[in-house]
Design a protein around this motif. Structure first.
Motif, PDB file in Angstrom:
ATOM      1  N   VAL A 158       0.846  -1.192   0.000  1.00  0.00           N
ATOM      2  CA  VAL A 158       0.000   0.000   0.000  1.00  0.00           C
ATOM      3  C   VAL A 158       0.879   1.239   0.000  1.00  0.00           C
ATOM      4  N   SER A 159       0.652   2.131  -0.947  1.00  0.00           N
ATOM      5  CA  SER A 159       1.552   3.272  -1.126  1.00  0.00           C
ATOM      6  C   SER A 159       0.865   4.622  -0.928  1.00  0.00           C
ATOM      7  N   GLU A 160      -0.440   4.623  -0.618  1.00  0.00           N
ATOM      8  CA  GLU A 160      -1.146   5.878  -0.371  1.00  0.00           C
ATOM      9  C   GLU A 160      -1.806   5.803   1.004  1.00  0.00           C
ATOM     10  N   VAL A 212      -1.425  -7.356   6.666  1.00  0.00           N
ATOM     11  CA  VAL A 212      -2.871  -7.152   6.834  1.00  0.00           C
ATOM     12  C   VAL A 212      -3.192  -5.790   7.440  1.00  0.00           C
ATOM     13  N   MET A 213      -2.200  -5.140   8.023  1.00  0.00           N
ATOM     14  CA  MET A 213      -2.282  -3.740   8.423  1.00  0.00           C
ATOM     15  C   MET A 213      -1.059  -3.035   7.867  1.00  0.00           C
ATOM     16  N   ASP A 214      -1.066  -1.703   7.958  1.00  0.00           N
ATOM     17  CA  ASP A 214      -0.031  -0.960   7.248  1.00  0.00           C
ATOM     18  C   ASP A 214       0.900  -0.131   8.128  1.00  0.00           C
ATOM     19  N   ALA A 215       0.435   0.316   9.308  1.00  0.00           N
ATOM     20  CA  ALA A 215       1.308   1.161  10.130  1.00  0.00           C
ATOM     21  C   ALA A 215       0.738   1.311  11.534  1.00  0.00           C
ATOM     22  N   ILE A 216       1.637   1.646  12.457  1.00  0.00           N
ATOM     23  CA  ILE A 216       1.274   1.958  13.836  1.00  0.00           C
ATOM     24  C   ILE A 216       2.230   3.024  14.343  1.00  0.00           C
ATOM     25  N   TRP A 217       1.723   3.951  15.150  1.00  0.00           N
ATOM     26  CA  TRP A 217       2.636   4.845  15.865  1.00  0.00           C
ATOM     27  C   TRP A 217       2.298   4.752  17.342  1.00  0.00           C
ATOM     28  N   GLU A 218       3.322   4.780  18.177  1.00  0.00           N
ATOM     29  CA  GLU A 218       3.125   4.443  19.581  1.00  0.00           C
ATOM     30  C   GLU A 218       4.140   5.163  20.464  1.00  0.00           C
ATOM     31  N   LYS A 219       3.665   5.609  21.629  1.00  0.00           N
ATOM     32  CA  LYS A 219       4.531   6.214  22.645  1.00  0.00           C
ATOM     33  C   LYS A 219       4.823   5.209  23.748  1.00  0.00           C
ATOM     34  N   THR A 220       5.822   5.532  24.549  1.00  0.00           N
ATOM     35  CA  THR A 220       6.176   4.812  25.782  1.00  0.00           C
ATOM     36  C   THR A 220       6.371   3.317  25.557  1.00  0.00           C
ATOM     37  N   VAL A 221       6.906   2.949  24.410  1.00  0.00           N
ATOM     38  CA  VAL A 221       7.251   1.546  24.203  1.00  0.00           C
ATOM     39  C   VAL A 221       8.573   1.250  24.906  1.00  0.00           C
ATOM     40  N   SER A 258       5.893   0.601  10.058  1.00  0.00           N
ATOM     41  CA  SER A 258       5.085   0.647   8.839  1.00  0.00           C
ATOM     42  C   SER A 258       5.522  -0.412   7.847  1.00  0.00           C
ATOM     43  N   ASN A 259       4.776  -0.479   6.743  1.00  0.00           N
ATOM     44  CA  ASN A 259       5.140  -1.384   5.659  1.00  0.00           C
ATOM     45  C   ASN A 259       6.390  -0.921   4.915  1.00  0.00           C
ATOM     46  N   GLY A 260       6.902   0.243   5.259  1.00  0.00           N
ATOM     47  CA  GLY A 260       8.111   0.775   4.620  1.00  0.00           C
ATOM     48  C   GLY A 260       7.802   1.705   3.470  1.00  0.00           C
ATOM     49  N   VAL A 261       6.745   1.431   2.736  1.00  0.00           N
ATOM     50  CA  VAL A 261       6.413   2.213   1.544  1.00  0.00           C
ATOM     51  C   VAL A 261       5.887   3.591   1.927  1.00  0.00           C
ATOM     52  N   ILE A 262       5.046   3.649   2.963  1.00  0.00           N
ATOM     53  CA  ILE A 262       4.411   4.917   3.340  1.00  0.00           C
ATOM     54  C   ILE A 262       5.093   5.564   4.553  1.00  0.00           C
ATOM     55  N   HIS A 263       6.267   5.076   4.915  1.00  0.00           N
ATOM     56  CA  HIS A 263       6.904   5.517   6.152  1.00  0.00           C
ATOM     57  C   HIS A 263       7.194   7.017   6.155  1.00  0.00           C
ATOM     58  N   SER A 264       7.785   7.522   5.100  1.00  0.00           N
ATOM     59  CA  SER A 264       8.127   8.950   5.044  1.00  0.00           C
ATOM     60  C   SER A 264       6.889   9.831   5.105  1.00  0.00           C
ATOM     61  N   GLU A 265       5.804   9.401   4.441  1.00  0.00           N
ATOM     62  CA  GLU A 265       4.563  10.176   4.493  1.00  0.00           C
ATOM     63  C   GLU A 265       4.001  10.252   5.907  1.00  0.00           C
TER      64      GLU A 265
END
Length: 280
Positions: A158-160, A212-221, A258-265
């Motif tokens: 997934v790229s968008e 099956v999912m594309d990204a997560i962002w998380e604090k306090t890991v 992330s999946n790597g493709v959308i990481h910079s976005e």
């Protein structure tokens, strides 16, 4: 997707031996985890303190089982386990999270994972994540690819952002950072396709690794949350960094996987929305 090339020198055969040992005994670990979950979820808590006591008891009991299991075959390896004193060892070190998704575990929800990170000279080189409710086993060794139940896995392409499924950052203790969280959510609600959240960073990251999912962002890991998944995700083609794009090793306070493709976005979007509340 081809198998990646390792970027460091480490004893690959010894690493594989350790990872295969955990995988070979996964069903026994699953049995113990399910047994403990049945016991703790049958007890109802009337207060936060009582629930916290149940969580600590479950983590501690399963942690003791995992430590004994590893020491039986690899007595010279070091071990870091959540809420346990560290055990010094040689060049190999295990980094354990006995129950990631502890609240789910004690409530009886089938959404939690057991994480075995394996590090050589403090660098993650292998990992196994066991998901007892689904009897799934995710694994990877640096340079050897990532697998689920013996089948190779790769991240989505997934790229968008408007096609991506995200797991949002919702720390348990969030009152002091609610403006930042709301800014993040507003940005992704605008641009992302949808949200999913299991309550387990490790499990969500495995879902990203298998596409099956594309990204997560998380604090306090914490270190034990990320050691195993850092190898599994990277071997599947994904990325795991801080908000400045610095690759995970240990100690980063906030992570994007992330999946790597959308990481910079994703990184650019987080920086943009946070600038609106003057926290860059």
């Amino acid at each position: 997707m081809g198998i990646s090339s390792p970027t460091i020198n480490f004893p690959v055969d010894e690493t594989i031996k350790r990872i295969e040992y955990v995988k070979a005994n996964a069903m026994g670990i699953i049995h113990e985890a399910k047994k403990i979950q049945r016991e703790v979820s049958a007890i109802r808590s009337d207060t936060d303190a009582e629930e916290k006591e149940r969580i600590d008891a479950a983590d501690g009991k399963l942690g003791d089982i995992l430590i004994r299991f590893l020491q039986k075959s690899f007595p010279k390896d070091g071990i870091v386990c959540e809420d346990k004193p560290p055990i010094d060892g040689g060049e190999f070190k295990w980094v354990l999270d006995p129950v990631d998704g502890s609240m789910n575990f004690v409530r009886g929800l089938p959404l939690y994972a057991i994480s075995f990170g394996l590090e050589h000279r403090d660098t993650p080189v292998g990992g196994v994540v066991i998901v007892p409710p689904q009897e799934s086993v995710y694994s990877a060794v640096m340079g050897e690819g990532a697998y689920k139940n013996g089948e190779q896995i790769v991240t989505s392409r997934v790229s968008e952002l408007n096609r991506a499924i995200f797991s949002p950052n919702l720390p348990t203790k969030r009152a002091h950072m609610i403006q930042e969280i709301m800014a993040d959510l507003s940005g992704f609600l605008t641009y992302a396709r949808s949200f999913r959240r299991t309550g387990s960073f490790v499990l969500d990251s495995c879902f990203i690794a298998e596409g099956v999912m594309d990204a997560i962002w998380e604090k306090t890991v914490k270190h034990w949350d990320v050691s195993a998944i850092s190898v599994i995700l990277s071997e599947a083609g994904g990325k795991l960094t801080d908000l400045n794009g610095v690759h995970y090793y240990t100690g980063l306070p906030e992570l994007v996987a992330s999946n790597g493709v959308i990481h910079s976005e994703i990184l650019n979007l987080l920086k943009t929305v946070r600038s609106t509340v003057s926290r860059n």
